[in-house]
Design a protein around this motif. Sequence first.
Motif, PDB file in Angstrom:
ATOM      1  N   ASP A 102       0.898  -1.167   0.000  1.00 19.20           N
ATOM      2  CA  ASP A 102       0.000   0.000   0.000  1.00 19.20           C
ATOM      3  C   ASP A 102       0.927   1.205   0.000  1.00 19.20           C
ATOM      4  O   ASP A 102       1.623   1.455   0.983  1.00 19.20           O
ATOM      5  CB  ASP A 102      -0.882  -0.028   1.253  1.00 19.20           C
ATOM      6  N   GLU A 103       0.966   1.961  -1.105  1.00 19.04           N
ATOM      7  CA  GLU A 103       2.038   2.937  -1.251  1.00 19.04           C
ATOM      8  C   GLU A 103       1.603   4.328  -1.718  1.00 19.04           C
ATOM      9  O   GLU A 103       0.532   4.532  -2.253  1.00 19.04           O
ATOM     10  CB  GLU A 103       3.090   2.414  -2.221  1.00 19.04           C
ATOM     11  N   PHE A 104       2.537   5.230  -1.479  1.00 16.79           N
ATOM     12  CA  PHE A 104       2.452   6.634  -1.808  1.00 16.79           C
ATOM     13  C   PHE A 104       3.212   6.875  -3.115  1.00 16.79           C
ATOM     14  O   PHE A 104       4.395   6.548  -3.203  1.00 16.79           O
ATOM     15  CB  PHE A 104       3.077   7.417  -0.651  1.00 16.79           C
ATOM     16  N   ALA A 105       2.531   7.415  -4.120  1.00 14.34           N
ATOM     17  CA  ALA A 105       3.136   7.664  -5.424  1.00 14.34           C
ATOM     18  C   ALA A 105       3.328   9.163  -5.617  1.00 14.34           C
ATOM     19  O   ALA A 105       2.624   9.810  -6.404  1.00 14.34           O
ATOM     20  CB  ALA A 105       2.252   7.078  -6.528  1.00 14.34           C
ATOM     21  N   TRP A 106       4.295   9.716  -4.903  1.00 17.37           N
ATOM     22  CA  TRP A 106       4.464  11.175  -4.905  1.00 17.37           C
ATOM     23  C   TRP A 106       4.754  11.722  -6.298  1.00 17.37           C
ATOM     24  O   TRP A 106       4.362  12.853  -6.630  1.00 17.37           O
ATOM     25  CB  TRP A 106       5.590  11.572  -3.943  1.00 17.37           C
ATOM     26  N   ASP A 107       5.415  10.936  -7.138  1.00 13.90           N
ATOM     27  CA  ASP A 107       5.799  11.418  -8.464  1.00 13.90           C
ATOM     28  C   ASP A 107       4.625  11.518  -9.432  1.00 13.90           C
ATOM     29  O   ASP A 107       4.770  12.066 -10.531  1.00 13.90           O
ATOM     30  CB  ASP A 107       6.894  10.524  -9.054  1.00 13.90           C
ATOM     31  N   TRP A 108       3.454  11.014  -9.055  1.00 15.71           N
ATOM     32  CA  TRP A 108       2.272  11.144  -9.917  1.00 15.71           C
ATOM     33  C   TRP A 108       1.525  12.459  -9.712  1.00 15.71           C
ATOM     34  O   TRP A 108       0.628  12.795 -10.472  1.00 15.71           O
ATOM     35  CB  TRP A 108       1.310   9.980  -9.660  1.00 15.71           C
ATOM     36  N   ALA A 109       1.867  13.193  -8.671  1.00 16.75           N
ATOM     37  CA  ALA A 109       1.168  14.453  -8.394  1.00 16.75           C
ATOM     38  C   ALA A 109       1.549  15.506  -9.428  1.00 16.75           C
ATOM     39  O   ALA A 109       2.730  15.683  -9.752  1.00 16.75           O
ATOM     40  CB  ALA A 109       1.511  14.951  -6.991  1.00 16.75           C
ATOM     41  N   ASP A 110       0.550  16.222  -9.942  1.00 11.97           N
ATOM     42  CA  ASP A 110       0.818  17.337 -10.846  1.00 11.97           C
ATOM     43  C   ASP A 110       0.674  18.652 -10.083  1.00 11.97           C
ATOM     44  O   ASP A 110       0.442  18.667  -8.869  1.00 11.97           O
ATOM     45  CB  ASP A 110      -0.109  17.289 -12.065  1.00 11.97           C
ATOM     46  N   SER A 147      10.390   6.821  -6.213  1.00 13.12           N
ATOM     47  CA  SER A 147       9.218   7.078  -7.048  1.00 13.12           C
ATOM     48  C   SER A 147       8.379   5.815  -7.233  1.00 13.12           C
ATOM     49  O   SER A 147       8.874   4.689  -7.115  1.00 13.12           O
ATOM     50  CB  SER A 147       9.659   7.581  -8.428  1.00 13.12           C
ATOM     51  N   ALA A 148       7.106   6.015  -7.537  1.00 11.39           N
ATOM     52  CA  ALA A 148       6.221   4.884  -7.833  1.00 11.39           C
ATOM     53  C   ALA A 148       6.726   4.119  -9.055  1.00 11.39           C
ATOM     54  O   ALA A 148       6.675   2.886  -9.091  1.00 11.39           O
ATOM     55  CB  ALA A 148       4.803   5.386  -8.075  1.00 11.39           C
ATOM     56  N   ARG A 149       7.210   4.856 -10.038  1.00  9.24           N
ATOM     57  CA  ARG A 149       7.741   4.203 -11.246  1.00  9.24           C
ATOM     58  C   ARG A 149       8.828   3.196 -10.884  1.00  9.24           C
ATOM     59  O   ARG A 149       8.822   2.054 -11.352  1.00  9.24           O
ATOM     60  CB  ARG A 149       8.302   5.270 -12.186  1.00  9.24           C
ATOM     61  N   ASP A 150       9.758   3.613 -10.029  1.00 10.59           N
ATOM     62  CA  ASP A 150      10.857   2.725  -9.663  1.00 10.59           C
ATOM     63  C   ASP A 150      10.392   1.578  -8.777  1.00 10.59           C
ATOM     64  O   ASP A 150      10.868   0.441  -8.905  1.00 10.59           O
ATOM     65  CB  ASP A 150      11.956   3.517  -8.957  1.00 10.59           C
ATOM     66  N   MET A 151       9.466   1.860  -7.846  1.00 14.30           N
ATOM     67  CA  MET A 151       8.951   0.789  -6.993  1.00 14.30           C
ATOM     68  C   MET A 151       8.233  -0.273  -7.821  1.00 14.30           C
ATOM     69  O   MET A 151       8.466  -1.483  -7.639  1.00 14.30           O
ATOM     70  CB  MET A 151       8.004   1.359  -5.936  1.00 14.30           C
ATOM     71  N   LEU A 152       7.378   0.159  -8.730  1.00 16.88           N
ATOM     72  CA  LEU A 152       6.618  -0.790  -9.531  1.00 16.88           C
ATOM     73  C   LEU A 152       7.533  -1.629 -10.422  1.00 16.88           C
ATOM     74  O   LEU A 152       7.335  -2.841 -10.569  1.00 16.88           O
ATOM     75  CB  LEU A 152       5.584  -0.042 -10.372  1.00 16.88           C
ATOM     76  N   ALA A 153       8.535  -0.991 -11.006  1.00 22.52           N
ATOM     77  CA  ALA A 153       9.466  -1.720 -11.868  1.00 22.52           C
ATOM     78  C   ALA A 153      10.272  -2.736 -11.059  1.00 22.52           C
ATOM     79  O   ALA A 153      10.470  -3.883 -11.495  1.00 22.52           O
ATOM     80  CB  ALA A 153      10.399  -0.740 -12.571  1.00 22.52           C
ATOM     81  N   ALA A 154      10.721  -2.344  -9.868  1.00 20.09           N
ATOM     82  CA  ALA A 154      11.525  -3.245  -9.044  1.00 20.09           C
ATOM     83  C   ALA A 154      10.708  -4.429  -8.537  1.00 20.09           C
ATOM     84  O   ALA A 154      11.213  -5.555  -8.461  1.00 20.09           O
ATOM     85  CB  ALA A 154      12.119  -2.470  -7.874  1.00 20.09           C
ATOM     86  N   ILE A 155       9.455  -4.181  -8.191  1.00 24.53           N
ATOM     87  CA  ILE A 155       8.586  -5.281  -7.763  1.00 24.53           C
ATOM     88  C   ILE A 155       8.361  -6.254  -8.914  1.00 24.53           C
ATOM     89  O   ILE A 155       8.431  -7.476  -8.765  1.00 24.53           O
ATOM     90  CB  ILE A 155       7.248  -4.747  -7.231  1.00 24.53           C
ATOM     91  N   ASP A 156       8.083  -5.694 -10.086  1.00 27.07           N
ATOM     92  CA  ASP A 156       7.797  -6.529 -11.253  1.00 27.07           C
ATOM     93  C   ASP A 156       8.984  -7.407 -11.641  1.00 27.07           C
ATOM     94  O   ASP A 156       8.801  -8.503 -12.175  1.00 27.07           O
ATOM     95  CB  ASP A 156       7.403  -5.631 -12.420  1.00 27.07           C
ATOM     96  N   GLU A 157      10.194  -6.943 -11.363  1.00 22.80           N
ATOM     97  CA  GLU A 157      11.389  -7.733 -11.680  1.00 22.80           C
ATOM     98  C   GLU A 157      11.513  -8.968 -10.793  1.00 22.80           C
ATOM     99  O   GLU A 157      12.138  -9.951 -11.188  1.00 22.80           O
ATOM    100  CB  GLU A 157      12.642  -6.874 -11.490  1.00 22.80           C
TER     101      GLU A 157
END
Length: 205
Positions: A102-110, A147-157
Amino acid sequence: MDAWIVSLLPAAPVRILDAGCGDGSLAAQLSSLGHDVTAIDLDPGPAHAAGVPARRADMAAYEDDPFDVIVMSLSLHHMHPLGAALDRAAALLAPGGRLVVDEFAWDWADGAAAAWFYDAGVLLGRFDEPVKDPLARWREAHADCTSARDMLAAIDERFAVTGVRRVPYLHRYLEGPARLREIEEVRHVPTGFRLTAVTRVTDGT
């Protein structure tokens, strides 16, 4: 009670690792349901203050017996190095074990979301005065967060992702009234995500 996390758990008792347990509230809730919960954090002081017997530990180097479930609730974006923490999670999960994030995706905020966040924070007394450049302030405040981008990519790996969805988060950050979630949901890009994954199955070759 975190209904989403509870809904994902097998019938009690299962062995759960609360990685980055914070104040220990989630670990206490899961324990009250009959689960065998181990809580760890780099600073277990807040959990201890709440009566939760958390262990001082770094997820990236944590050793223990296998767990059925590992929960990371608003903690993964603080874990460094990210890859090492997730490698340990994969090693600590029993075959077929489940990762719940359950995570915070700060890099998605505009810019609009950042402006709303700081304006709402002033109204709630979280901040003393309006912010002149909300998006710049936001990015500066979270420069040390993964970042959420990096977390999601690392989990997927490392895991087989079974579900992921974007969810509102800023209202949780502000700890404001329930109405804030409704406003955020309608007006702004979600700045959180909820993910489930399982250990990858290998053929041994």
